[in-house]
Design a protein around this motif. Structure first.
Motif, PDB file in Angstrom:
ATOM      1  N   LEU A  93      -3.618   2.137   3.854  1.00 42.04           N
ATOM      2  CA  LEU A  93      -4.368   1.278   2.931  1.00 42.04           C
ATOM      3  C   LEU A  93      -4.166   1.728   1.487  1.00 42.04           C
ATOM      4  CD1 LEU A  93      -7.675   0.843   4.968  1.00 42.04           C
ATOM      5  CD2 LEU A  93      -5.991  -0.938   4.433  1.00 42.04           C
ATOM      6  N   ALA A  94      -4.136   3.040   1.267  1.00 41.75           N
ATOM      7  CA  ALA A  94      -3.911   3.555  -0.085  1.00 41.75           C
ATOM      8  C   ALA A  94      -2.510   3.209  -0.573  1.00 41.75           C
ATOM      9  CB  ALA A  94      -4.117   5.070  -0.104  1.00 41.75           C
ATOM     10  N   ALA A  95      -1.510   3.332   0.328  1.00 40.36           N
ATOM     11  CA  ALA A  95      -0.130   3.008  -0.050  1.00 40.36           C
ATOM     12  C   ALA A  95       0.008   1.537  -0.416  1.00 40.36           C
ATOM     13  CB  ALA A  95       0.813   3.354   1.101  1.00 40.36           C
ATOM     14  N   ALA A  96      -0.669   0.669   0.341  1.00 42.74           N
ATOM     15  CA  ALA A  96      -0.611  -0.766   0.050  1.00 42.74           C
ATOM     16  C   ALA A  96      -1.186  -1.063  -1.335  1.00 42.74           C
ATOM     17  CB  ALA A  96      -1.370  -1.544   1.117  1.00 42.74           C
ATOM     18  N   TRP A  99       2.184  -1.450  -3.483  1.00 46.97           N
ATOM     19  CA  TRP A  99       2.592  -2.801  -3.149  1.00 46.97           C
ATOM     20  C   TRP A  99       1.600  -3.860  -3.633  1.00 46.97           C
ATOM     21  CZ3 TRP A  99       7.422  -2.802  -1.655  1.00 46.97           C
ATOM     22  CH2 TRP A  99       7.941  -1.650  -1.055  1.00 46.97           C
ATOM     23  N   ALA A 100       0.949  -3.566  -4.728  1.00 47.30           N
ATOM     24  CA  ALA A 100      -0.043  -4.505  -5.252  1.00 47.30           C
ATOM     25  C   ALA A 100       0.577  -5.821  -5.694  1.00 47.30           C
ATOM     26  CB  ALA A 100      -0.788  -3.859  -6.434  1.00 47.30           C
ATOM     27  N   ASP A 101       1.871  -5.818  -5.989  1.00 48.12           N
ATOM     28  CA  ASP A 101       2.542  -7.048  -6.440  1.00 48.12           C
ATOM     29  C   ASP A 101       3.135  -7.843  -5.280  1.00 48.12           C
ATOM     30  OD1 ASP A 101       4.405  -5.124  -5.840  1.00 48.12           O
ATOM     31  OD2 ASP A 101       5.787  -5.659  -7.457  1.00 48.12           O
ATOM     32  N   ASN A 102       2.929  -7.364  -4.056  1.00 49.96           N
ATOM     33  CA  ASN A 102       3.450  -8.075  -2.886  1.00 49.96           C
ATOM     34  C   ASN A 102       2.297  -8.826  -2.233  1.00 49.96           C
ATOM     35  OD1 ASN A 102       4.127  -8.420   0.091  1.00 49.96           O
ATOM     36  ND2 ASN A 102       6.064  -7.570  -0.630  1.00 49.96           N
ATOM     37  N   ILE A 106       1.656  -8.117   1.656  1.00 41.64           N
ATOM     38  CA  ILE A 106       1.088  -6.794   1.923  1.00 41.64           C
ATOM     39  C   ILE A 106      -0.344  -6.718   1.413  1.00 41.64           C
ATOM     40  CG2 ILE A 106       1.250  -4.354   1.267  1.00 41.64           C
ATOM     41  CD1 ILE A 106       4.270  -4.579   1.469  1.00 41.64           C
ATOM     42  N   THR A 107      -0.605  -7.274   0.241  1.00 36.49           N
ATOM     43  CA  THR A 107      -1.961  -7.250  -0.325  1.00 36.49           C
ATOM     44  C   THR A 107      -2.943  -8.001   0.560  1.00 36.49           C
ATOM     45  OG1 THR A 107      -1.098  -7.084  -2.574  1.00 36.49           O
ATOM     46  CG2 THR A 107      -3.365  -7.847  -2.329  1.00 36.49           C
ATOM     47  N   ALA A 108      -2.527  -9.155   1.069  1.00 33.92           N
ATOM     48  CA  ALA A 108      -3.404  -9.946   1.934  1.00 33.92           C
ATOM     49  C   ALA A 108      -3.661  -9.235   3.252  1.00 33.92           C
ATOM     50  CB  ALA A 108      -2.786 -11.322   2.182  1.00 33.92           C
ATOM     51  N   LEU A 147      -2.848  -4.687  11.129  1.00 31.80           N
ATOM     52  CA  LEU A 147      -2.429  -3.338  10.773  1.00 31.80           C
ATOM     53  C   LEU A 147      -0.974  -3.106  11.210  1.00 31.80           C
ATOM     54  CD1 LEU A 147      -2.918  -0.545   9.650  1.00 31.80           C
ATOM     55  CD2 LEU A 147      -3.974   0.097  11.838  1.00 31.80           C
ATOM     56  N   PHE A 148      -0.622  -3.625  12.374  1.00 35.53           N
ATOM     57  CA  PHE A 148       0.757  -3.535  12.849  1.00 35.53           C
ATOM     58  C   PHE A 148       1.684  -4.244  11.862  1.00 35.53           C
ATOM     59  CE2 PHE A 148       3.509  -4.362  16.911  1.00 35.53           C
ATOM     60  CZ  PHE A 148       4.561  -3.660  16.335  1.00 35.53           C
ATOM     61  N   ALA A 149       1.283  -5.435  11.417  1.00 36.71           N
ATOM     62  CA  ALA A 149       2.092  -6.188  10.457  1.00 36.71           C
ATOM     63  C   ALA A 149       2.177  -5.451   9.126  1.00 36.71           C
ATOM     64  CB  ALA A 149       1.498  -7.580  10.260  1.00 36.71           C
ATOM     65  N   LEU A 150       1.074  -4.849   8.703  1.00 37.57           N
ATOM     66  CA  LEU A 150       1.057  -4.099   7.445  1.00 37.57           C
ATOM     67  C   LEU A 150       2.007  -2.905   7.528  1.00 37.57           C
ATOM     68  CD1 LEU A 150      -0.161  -3.676   4.621  1.00 37.57           C
ATOM     69  CD2 LEU A 150      -2.020  -2.383   5.709  1.00 37.57           C
TER      70      LEU A 150
END
Length: 314
Positions: free
Chosen positions: A202-205, A209-212, A215-217, A242-245
């Protein structure tokens, strides 16, 4: 005349003395070479210069791949009275093939004969034309092909599967890891202790990846699921989101989200379907790229984890 007869007898005796012992009696030789998983040992017995028996041991070679060579080639070598590569032109079990041939050469040398005299050329049976009537024709007997064949047969269709290699399985049989799947009954057999993995993802996302948008959703959904689980921790925590993330982050955000969703939303059903085919992936463990224990692997009769690809062939 007596001198000439004596000389002739002496000449014959000298020739017999030079005649290789292996061509006049039964001899046995053994050779060993390094295979894919461990040592491959070949023992060859000759009588009157002809190979009468070939034995091979390679217990550490891969089920359904290298072990096919270990099982099949002794009879082929005895039939051809020499070393013959019946898999010529295929990449099948190349390391085990090379080890078997090296060990066989050493075994012949150990038996006191010239190994080069026993090199044979494999002659394949002449191909024959045939006509087959079928509802479904599948090219390739790998994991996908065999799954399609079983599915079609279960639907009442007549199926023909064509495979170019000397054994079924394709690349799938070479898989040594396991199958990732989320929200399966086998995950709940584990005590959850992967809080750090979820928090790290969650921290890495958020940080990387805040501009993706995808991933953000996904991260937002997983955060809600994670908060709810922490408030009422029952069972083992995982979700298709979570698997998709994990998958999107592992793919550096360039994965096709639609394909990722297809993957993660069908994995639990795939695990259940495999069980109906007597392929039970009951052991669940942690593996690279996953926030939680998600990789499903088979166990043998002794309860030891075995390669997933070869499990159906065991």
């Amino acid at each position: 005349m007596k001198n000439r007869m004596f000389a002739l007898l002496v000449a014959v005796a000298m020739l017999l003395a030079l005649y290789p012992a292996a061509l006049a009696e039964e001899v046995t030789g053994t050779g060993t070479a390094k295979g894919f998983g461990g040592d491959v040992t070949v023992t060859i017995t000759l009588k009157d210069g002809v190979i009468t028996k070939v034995e091979a041991v390679g217990d550490d070679e891969t089920d359904g791949i290298g072990k096919n060579i270990i099982a099949e080639w002794p009879a082929a070598f005895a039939e051809y009275d020499g070393i013959v590569d019946t898999y010529t032109g295929a990449t099948f079990a190349s390391i085990t093939r090379a080890a078997f041939i090296e060990a066989a050469l050493a075994a012949l040398a150990d038996a006191g004969v010239n190994p080069e005299d026993f090199m044979r050329e494999y002659v394949a049976a002449e191909a024959e034309d045939m006509t087959l009537d079928t509802d479904v024709l599948i090219i390739g007997a790998g994991g996908a092909g065999m799954t399609a064949a079983i599915t079609a047969a279960d639907a009442g269709m007549k199926v023909v599967v064509l495979e170019s290699q000397p054994a079924v399985g394709g690349n799938s049989v070479k898989s040594t890891g396991g199958m990732n799947a989320a929200k399966t009954v086998y995950q709940d057999n584990n005590e959850f202790g992967e809080e750090a993995g979820v928090e790290k993802t969650l921290a890495a996302a958020k940080e990387n990846w805040a501009d993706n948008e995808t991933i953000t959703a996904l991260a937002a959904t997983v955060q809600e699921q994670w908060d709810a689980y922490k408030a009422d921790p029952k069972g083992y925590f995982d979700s298709t989101e979570l698997f998709a993330l994990d998958t999107m982050i592992g793919g550096k955000g360039i994965n096709d989200p639609e394909l990722v969703n297809t993957l993660v939303n069908n994995t639990a059903d795939a695990i259940d379907w495999l069980a109906t085919q007597d392929i039970k992936l009951t052991d669940v463990a942690s593996f690279g790229g996953a926030s939680v224990k998600r990789i499903h692997r088979p166990l043998n009769e002794e309860g030891k984890v075995v390669s997933v690809g070869a499990a159906p062939l065991s």
